[in-house]
Design a protein around this motif. Structure first.
Motif, short mmCIF file in Angstrom:
data_model
loop_
_atom_site.label_atom_id
_atom_site.label_comp_id
_atom_site.label_asym_id
_atom_site.label_seq_id
_atom_site.Cartn_x
_atom_site.Cartn_y
_atom_site.Cartn_z
N ASP A 143 1.01 -1.11 0.10
CA ASP A 143 -0.03 0.14 -0.03
C ASP A 143 0.81 1.14 0.11
O ASP A 143 0.54 2.10 -0.84
CB ASP A 143 -0.93 -0.04 1.28
N PHE A 144 1.80 1.28 0.93
CA PHE A 144 2.60 2.55 1.05
C PHE A 144 1.74 3.96 1.20
O PHE A 144 2.33 4.96 0.70
CB PHE A 144 3.65 2.76 -0.26
N GLY A 145 0.67 3.82 1.84
CA GLY A 145 -0.04 4.91 2.23
C GLY A 145 -1.31 5.53 0.91
O GLY A 145 -1.75 6.57 1.01
N TRP A 146 -1.06 4.69 -0.24
CA TRP A 146 -1.77 4.90 -1.13
C TRP A 146 -3.24 5.18 -1.02
O TRP A 146 -3.83 6.20 -1.51
CB TRP A 146 -1.70 3.83 -2.38
N ASP A 147 -3.73 4.44 -0.15
CA ASP A 147 -5.30 4.55 0.16
C ASP A 147 -5.76 5.94 0.99
O ASP A 147 -6.97 6.04 1.09
CB ASP A 147 -5.83 3.26 0.97
N LYS A 148 -4.59 6.32 1.39
CA LYS A 148 -4.96 7.83 2.21
C LYS A 148 -4.84 8.83 1.35
O LYS A 148 -5.10 9.96 1.52
CB LYS A 148 -3.77 7.85 3.28
N PHE A 149 -4.44 8.72 0.15
CA PHE A 149 -4.29 9.80 -0.95
C PHE A 149 -5.67 10.27 -1.44
O PHE A 149 -6.73 9.23 -1.48
CB PHE A 149 -3.49 9.40 -2.03
N ASN A 150 -6.01 11.40 -1.70
CA ASN A 150 -7.38 11.78 -2.32
C ASN A 150 -7.14 11.53 -3.76
O ASN A 150 -5.90 11.24 -4.35
CB ASN A 150 -7.55 13.16 -2.09
N ASP A 151 -8.30 11.91 -4.55
CA ASP A 151 -8.18 11.48 -5.83
C ASP A 151 -7.24 12.32 -6.74
O ASP A 151 -6.60 11.76 -7.77
CB ASP A 151 -9.82 11.50 -6.53
N ALA A 152 -7.05 13.61 -6.42
CA ALA A 152 -6.19 14.36 -6.98
C ALA A 152 -4.80 13.75 -7.06
O ALA A 152 -4.00 14.03 -8.04
CB ALA A 152 -6.44 15.91 -6.59
N LYS A 153 -4.47 13.45 -5.74
CA LYS A 153 -3.02 13.12 -5.64
C LYS A 153 -2.80 11.83 -6.17
O LYS A 153 -1.65 11.82 -6.78
CB LYS A 153 -2.54 13.23 -4.23
#
Length: 212
Positions: free
Chosen positions: A180-190
């Motif tokens: 994951d590396f924090g991907w699910d915490k990103f918003n759609d724009a990021k």
């Protein structure tokens, strides 16, 4: 003894014979241009040339990667009358080749600077010449076998694992619920910006490794 990276770049850009130096500068400029494009806005306010205006002529004119300075660019017509399945297949190949090219550029610059893994013969040249040098010795052949096994393993792992409960979020998403590396915490724009950076750095690396 390893050559400092700064000294290595100075030699390749300024001290090599003129033809090789010119090709290296062109490759570096192409790589820098591709990297800069990775940070360009993905949306254009108005079409400014025929490449960008072609966005409206293709159903894929708004896809990720259609951005300045080329806009929608399909000189070979590979997407003419293409359905979504064909587009996804081409995009997956583009991502995979870009990821391999980024690793290749990193590996080439590392070995060309003089660094070798512990136990690796110092006289093995960088670049394509390494294949012949490794194939000429028994230890080298053993290294080639290990490399081949790694390639097979990487090819098996880096794919959408349909037997898992996870669903790929986009083409080229090989996390399979394990990474994951924090991907699910990103918003759609990021997320879109991060994917654009990877795509365009991969494009730059593909041009760069050919130049190297």
């Amino acid at each position: 003894e390893g050559i400092p990276l700064a000294q290595f770049l100075n030699y390749f850009l300024f001290l090599r014979p003129q033809p090789a130096r010119t090709m290296m500068k062109i490759a570096c400029l192409l790589a820098l241009a591709g990297s800069a494009a990775a940070f360009a806005p993905t949306q254009q306010s108005a079409p400014v040339n025929t490449a960008v205006s072609a966005k409206s002529a293709s159903p894929y004119g708004e896809e990720l990667g259609v951005q300045a300075p080329l806009g929608f660019w399909d000189p070979l017509g590979m997407l003419k009358d293409a359905d979504q399945s064909k587009f996804d297949g081409l995009r997956e190949r583009e991502l995979k080749h870009g990821r391999v090219a980024m690793l290749a550029v990193t590996g080439y610059l590392t070995t060309a600077s003089g660094y070798r893994f512990p136990g690796m013969p110092e006289d093995v040249p960088a670049g394509l010449g390494a294949w012949h040098a490794l194939g000429a010795t028994e230890d080298g052949k053993s290294i080639l076998v290990q490399m081949a096994l790694f390639f097979v393993f990487a090819e098996i792992v880096n794919r959408d694992a349909e037997w898992t409960d996870s669903t790929a979020e986009f083409v080229g998403d090989y996390r399979n619920g394990a990474l994951d590396f924090g991907w699910d915490k990103f918003n759609d724009a990021k997320k879109m910006r991060t994917r654009a950076v990877e795509l365009n750095n991969g494009r730059a690396a593909m041009m760069g490794i050919w130049g190297l």
